[in-house]
Design a protein around this motif. Structure first.
Motif, PDB file in Angstrom:
ATOM      1  N   GLY A 301       0.805  -1.216   0.000  1.00  0.00           N
ATOM      2  CA  GLY A 301       0.000   0.000   0.000  1.00  0.00           C
ATOM      3  C   GLY A 301       0.838   1.267   0.000  1.00  0.00           C
ATOM      4  O   GLY A 301       0.313   2.372   0.130  1.00  0.00           O
ATOM      5  N   GLU A 302       2.152   1.113  -0.164  1.00  0.00           N
ATOM      6  CA  GLU A 302       3.044   2.269  -0.129  1.00  0.00           C
ATOM      7  C   GLU A 302       3.110   2.944  -1.497  1.00  0.00           C
ATOM      8  O   GLU A 302       2.988   2.306  -2.541  1.00  0.00           O
ATOM      9  N   ARG A 303       3.324   4.253  -1.441  1.00  0.00           N
ATOM     10  CA  ARG A 303       3.436   5.054  -2.659  1.00  0.00           C
ATOM     11  C   ARG A 303       4.880   5.496  -2.836  1.00  0.00           C
ATOM     12  O   ARG A 303       5.520   5.941  -1.887  1.00  0.00           O
ATOM     13  N   SER A 304       5.397   5.367  -4.075  1.00  0.00           N
ATOM     14  CA  SER A 304       6.755   5.806  -4.383  1.00  0.00           C
ATOM     15  C   SER A 304       6.697   6.957  -5.377  1.00  0.00           C
ATOM     16  O   SER A 304       5.976   6.882  -6.379  1.00  0.00           O
ATOM     17  N   ASN A 305       7.431   8.014  -5.093  1.00  0.00           N
ATOM     18  CA  ASN A 305       7.524   9.142  -6.005  1.00  0.00           C
ATOM     19  C   ASN A 305       8.754   8.952  -6.891  1.00  0.00           C
ATOM     20  O   ASN A 305       9.887   8.968  -6.415  1.00  0.00           O
ATOM     21  N   LEU A 306       8.501   8.741  -8.165  1.00  0.00           N
ATOM     22  CA  LEU A 306       9.560   8.448  -9.115  1.00  0.00           C
ATOM     23  C   LEU A 306       9.574   9.488 -10.227  1.00  0.00           C
ATOM     24  O   LEU A 306       8.642  10.281 -10.380  1.00  0.00           O
ATOM     25  N   VAL A 307      10.642   9.454 -11.018  1.00  0.00           N
ATOM     26  CA  VAL A 307      10.771  10.377 -12.140  1.00  0.00           C
ATOM     27  C   VAL A 307      11.310   9.606 -13.346  1.00  0.00           C
ATOM     28  O   VAL A 307      12.305   8.877 -13.234  1.00  0.00           O
ATOM     29  N   LYS A 308      10.631   9.744 -14.483  1.00  0.00           N
ATOM     30  CA  LYS A 308      11.138   9.168 -15.731  1.00  0.00           C
ATOM     31  C   LYS A 308      12.010  10.205 -16.425  1.00  0.00           C
ATOM     32  O   LYS A 308      11.582  11.337 -16.636  1.00  0.00           O
ATOM     33  N   VAL A 309      13.226   9.804 -16.757  1.00  0.00           N
ATOM     34  CA  VAL A 309      14.202  10.731 -17.339  1.00  0.00           C
ATOM     35  C   VAL A 309      14.434  10.360 -18.801  1.00  0.00           C
ATOM     36  O   VAL A 309      14.691   9.191 -19.114  1.00  0.00           O
TER      37      VAL A 309
END
Length: 380
Positions: A301-309
């Motif tokens: 149930g955890e949320r990860s903040n990611l970035v596509k480069v």
């Protein structure tokens, strides 16, 4: 079904590289697929599934396997089909069943041929995916995407032949385990699945998805003399054909001519990194672009903040590798994420070149990049 022996696979791939298959079978229906699999089982041969050959690097040398080329054809257009996907994407609105068309396409159909027909019918959803080579069967495996659209957002279900139990199954969108250029079909639990048909949900009415910068700039340029309100109004009247034309224009300026080069298109995936890692890189490279992503872990149930480069930006602006050439292989000048060869390269040369590029990116940024292209090893 006819099974040929000692067939070169070179001309069956867009990269124009490949060894000699011990056996090659082309199947046009499920019964022939069963027959081909039985042939391989009797001879204890590994099986390799080949579609349009547009996203694969096949090793040189002897391929002691049965290569099965999927040529199953057929397209159904079912109006009034209620959507089952849990989310509504840009331009879909909240229409009822009568606003949607379910398109059920067999795996051997040309992907871009399907796009052409959908656009001709005025249907919205896959116009941004115009010009992508290959067959329908490859689209869920790769979770193809371009210009702000991913196929996972349009797929209702995927019908597969389950080689482990010998039956035809239908996987829901969720069961396909879609992620960026990824799906269950690339992982051990899905390796026994052979894609037979793909059902897509398209919409009769919609608005263009112009989120991609180059796409937006094309239409902004066309409507440059208009004020913002007039510009928005004109853009809302664009047709799927208008968007397809613009996408093909962009692709023609970025991607190589398959008649002149051997290429598999984008050879590497765009890396997805943590927000913290991106912020660190941004300090070193202030102009580094990034596209925020949120990933949910269904188990925790955890949320990860990611970035596509964008890897092309790194290759060009950080590594200075645009147009880099070594031997018979190079990064395409107009789009450095694309690897091309002059017709003389071997699979070993391609692989060595790709490893060098990955090493340089790692040294400059600390990022490990992955192949988008699938690798088929020689089996003597």
């Amino acid at each position: 079904m006819h099974i040929s022996e000692h067939i070169s696979l070179k001309e069956l791939t867009t990269l124009k590289i490949g060894g000699v298959a011990r056996y090659l079978a082309s199947v046009s229906e499920v019964s022939e697929l069963r027959e081909a699999l039985h042939f391989a089982e009797e001879r204890k041969l590994p099986v390799i599934i080949l579609g349009g050959g547009s996203n694969v690097l096949i090793a040189n040398g002897e391929i002691n396997s049965l290569v099965i080329k999927i040529d199953i054809k057929g397209i159904e257009w079912k109006e009034g089909a209620p959507p089952t996907l849990p989310t509504l994407k840009r331009g879909e609105g909240k229409g009822g069943a009568e606003d949607f068309v379910n398109v059920i396409a067999s795996a051997g159909e040309s992907w871009d041929g399907l796009v052409v027909e959908a656009v001709r019918r005025g249907l919205w959803g896959i116009e941004n995916l115009s010009g992508i080579p290959g067959t329908v069967g490859a689209t869920p495996i790769q979770n193809i995407g371009a210009y702000g659209v991913e196929i996972k957002d349009l797929i209702e279900w995927v019908e597969v032949f389950d080689t482990k139990v010998g039956i035809v199954r239908r996987l829901s969108n969720v069961e396909c385990g879609f992620a960026y250029r990824d799906s269950i079909f690339k992982h051990p639990e899905g390796k026994g699945f052979i894609v037979l048909r793909v059902a897509l949900r398209l919409k009769k009415g919609g608005i263009p998805n112009l989120a991609y910068r180059d796409l937006k700039e094309i239409f902004n340029s066309q409507f440059s003399i208009l004020n913002e309100r007039e510009k928005e109004e004109r853009q809302s009247r664009l047709t799927p054909q208008d968007v397809r034309k613009a996408v093909l224009d962009i692709r023609s300026k970025k991607f190589p001519d398959l008649g002149k080069f051997g290429t598999a298109g984008s050879f590497f995936k765009n890396p997805i990194i943590s927000k913290e890692r991106f912020d660190e890189l941004k300090k070193r490279f202030p102009n580094l672009p990034g596209f925020p992503l949120t990933r949910f872990d269904l188990t925790s149930g955890e949320r990860s903040n990611l970035v596509k480069v964008p890897l092309a930006w790194i290759l060009d602006n950080v590594c200075n590798l645009r147009g880099y050439e070594r031997g018979n292989v190079k990064l395409f000048e107009k789009q450095p994420i694309v690897l091309v060869q002059n017709g003389l390269a071997s699979s070993e040369e391609i692989e060595s070149f790709a490893k060098e590029i990955a090493t340089r990116v790692k040294e400059k940024t600390g990022i490990d990049i992955e192949w988008e292209v699938q690798k088929v090893k020689s089996m003597n």
